[in-house]
Design an enzyme around this catalytic site. Structure first.
Site, PDB file in Angstrom:
ATOM      1  N   SER A 156      77.582  -4.406  78.852  1.00 18.55           N
ATOM      2  CA  SER A 156      78.481  -3.256  78.816  1.00 18.55           C
ATOM      3  C   SER A 156      79.729  -3.463  79.677  1.00 18.55           C
ATOM      4  CB  SER A 156      77.704  -2.004  79.255  1.00 18.55           C
ATOM      5  OG  SER A 156      78.479  -0.847  79.135  1.00 18.55           O
TER       6      SER A 156
ATOM      7  N   HIS B 266      78.651  -2.903  73.453  1.00 22.22           N
ATOM      8  CA  HIS B 266      78.313  -1.660  72.745  1.00 22.22           C
ATOM      9  C   HIS B 266      79.275  -0.554  73.149  1.00 22.22           C
ATOM     10  CE1 HIS B 266      76.607   0.287  76.277  1.00 22.22           C
ATOM     11  NE2 HIS B 266      75.878  -0.785  76.509  1.00 22.22           N
TER      12      HIS B 266
END
Length: 234
Positions: A122, A145
């Site tokens: 992330s 993501h």
């Protein structure tokens, strides 16, 4: 005699403290004695989850951004330190805190090199690309993501706009400081077939290099050699 007794007692207490030092070092660092050396390179580690304005539970392994930011400033101001080695093994965390650290590293005048070990999840992606050059271990992963938010979310159009702006900030930073195309990054970010019960993509080692996210496959030796080379060139 009384004073002698006191002095003797104090010396005994000091001896006990000295005896306990190796035990404390072993408990805290896993080493009986940490070797002392001087280097012109400062190694900074960002591990676990990046903690922002909200404190994480005590069982979470976390990197506090209020600890990292002063270190970066100190490295930039130091006359003895000539380069920064950023070691990453993170599961993401606070978006604002992660971006703040990434922006600070990116605006340093001194040479910087990053190496992803284990995972760069992330918000770890912007951190990995914030340096002058980046490495990833062959078995390390980078998970891409969309941003997520915990807690109360108000179901109004403004909430979507806010999420979208935050997402664009991350995409913009990553694409400006790596060789990945914006369309490719978005495609990886919103893939639905890669992760179970989630949206996104996991890139393992060489895949991150092939997509242009990371510069090269390598380890500690490679990262240090590259950083010394950049320092020499400067």
């Amino acid at each position: 005699m009384y004073n002698g007794y006191l002095n003797g007692q104090n010396s005994e207490e000091e001896e006990k403290k000295d005896e306990n030092k190796p035990v404390e070092t072993l408990k805290e660092l896993g080493e009986v004695k940490v070797p002392e050396f001087k280097s012109n390179i400062y190694a900074m580690t960002i591990i676990g989850q990046i903690e922002g304005h909200i404190m994480l539970p005590p069982q979470n392994k976390a990197t506090k951004y209020e600890h990292i930011i002063p270190q970066i400033v100190a490295v930039e101001e130091s006359n003895e330190i000539e380069g920064l080695l950023l070691i990453l093994n993170t599961v993401g965390g606070d978006v604002e805190a992660g971006l703040a650290i990434a922006e600070l590293i990116n605006t340093m005048s001194k040479p910087t090199v990053s190496i992803v070990l284990g995972g760069g999840h992330s918000i770890g992606v912007p951190l990995a690309v914030s340096t002058d050059y980046s490495y990833i271990a062959p078995t390390a992963t980078m998970t891409i993501h969309p941003i997520r938010m915990n807690g109360l979310i108000i179901g109004v159009p403004q909430t979507y706009d806010y999420f979208n702006k935050m997402q664009e900030r991350i995409i913009s930073f990553v694409t400006h400081h790596s060789n990945i195309k914006k369309a490719t990054l978005k495609k990886l970010m919103f893939t639905t077939s890669e992760l179970a019960n989630d949206v996104g993509t996991v890139l393992v080692g060489m895949e991150a290099v092939e997509y242009g996210l990371i510069d090269e496959i390598g380890g500690l030796k490679d990262a240090l050699e590259k950083l010394r080379s950049i320092i020499k060139d400067k």
